[in-house]
Design a protein around this motif. Structure first.
Motif: not given
Ligand SMILES: [Zn+2]
Length: 199
Positions: A179-183
């Protein structure tokens, strides 16, 4: 003239998807040139069209050609070696990793089609996923084409959270990382907000 012959052959194959074509008509379409066979090979190797011959299917006779699927194989998939491809398919049990369809069997969503497996990325290229063996998986052509059509079946946040809460910490942390990589921007914003709340 060389590209002209290839373009004519491409148009002819695309107009005859699913039909068995003989070498005589292909030669004629190509304008009778002697290297029509090389142009057909280029459509396979350079453009990724899955033009099948009796090397691929035993029910085709020598000199017969068949384009089953108008969609060419993407460039990255063409670059994957036969060894890697068969390793990935073998590891995934010749089963689509999205819907569970088995190679060669009628597709569960569309029984008129036989399941054909492609190689896809686990972590998408746009998310910096690599072309490495460990980041590849078997995916059927229906899921490959219809990823957009399946979006109606997307799970809700509530359903996802039930799953995430039940998972092991190590898997929860993987979800967090994804999720951190995506957002990344939203992640920073949320952390910032949280810091202010604590103060
Ligand atoms: Zn599938």
């Amino acid at each position: 003239m060389r590209n002209g012959a290839r373009a004519k052959l491409r148009t002819f194959f695309l107009a005859n998807v699913g039909k068995v074509l003989g070498w005589e008509e292909l030669r004629e379409v190509a304008g009778g040139i002697t290297e029509w066979g090389r142009r057909v090979r280029e459509l396979r190797t350079e453009e990724g069209f899955q033009i099948l011959t009796n090397n691929d299917r035993s029910d085709l006779k020598p000199g017969q050609y068949l384009l089953e699927d108008p969609k060419p194989i993407p460039a990255f998939e063409r670059a994957i070696s036969k060894e890697t491809r068969s390793l990935v398919l073998d590891r995934n049990g010749f089963t689509c990793q999205m819907c569970g369809a088995v190679a060669g069997e009628p597709h569960p969503y569309d029984p008129s089609r036989k399941t054909r497996l492609h190689i896809g990325h686990i972590v998408d290229k746009s998310m910096h996923g690599s072309d490495d063996y460990s980041n590849l998986r078997a995916i059927c052509s229906v899921c490959n084409e219809g990823a957009k059509n399946l979006t109606q079946d997307r799970p809700s946040a509530a359903k996802l959270l039930v799953q995430v809460r039940r998972a092991q910490t190590v898997d929860q942390q993987k979800v967090l990382e994804w999720l951190i990589t995506k957002f990344p921007n939203q992640a920073v914003e949320l952390l910032h907000k949280r810091g202010q709340d604590i103060k």
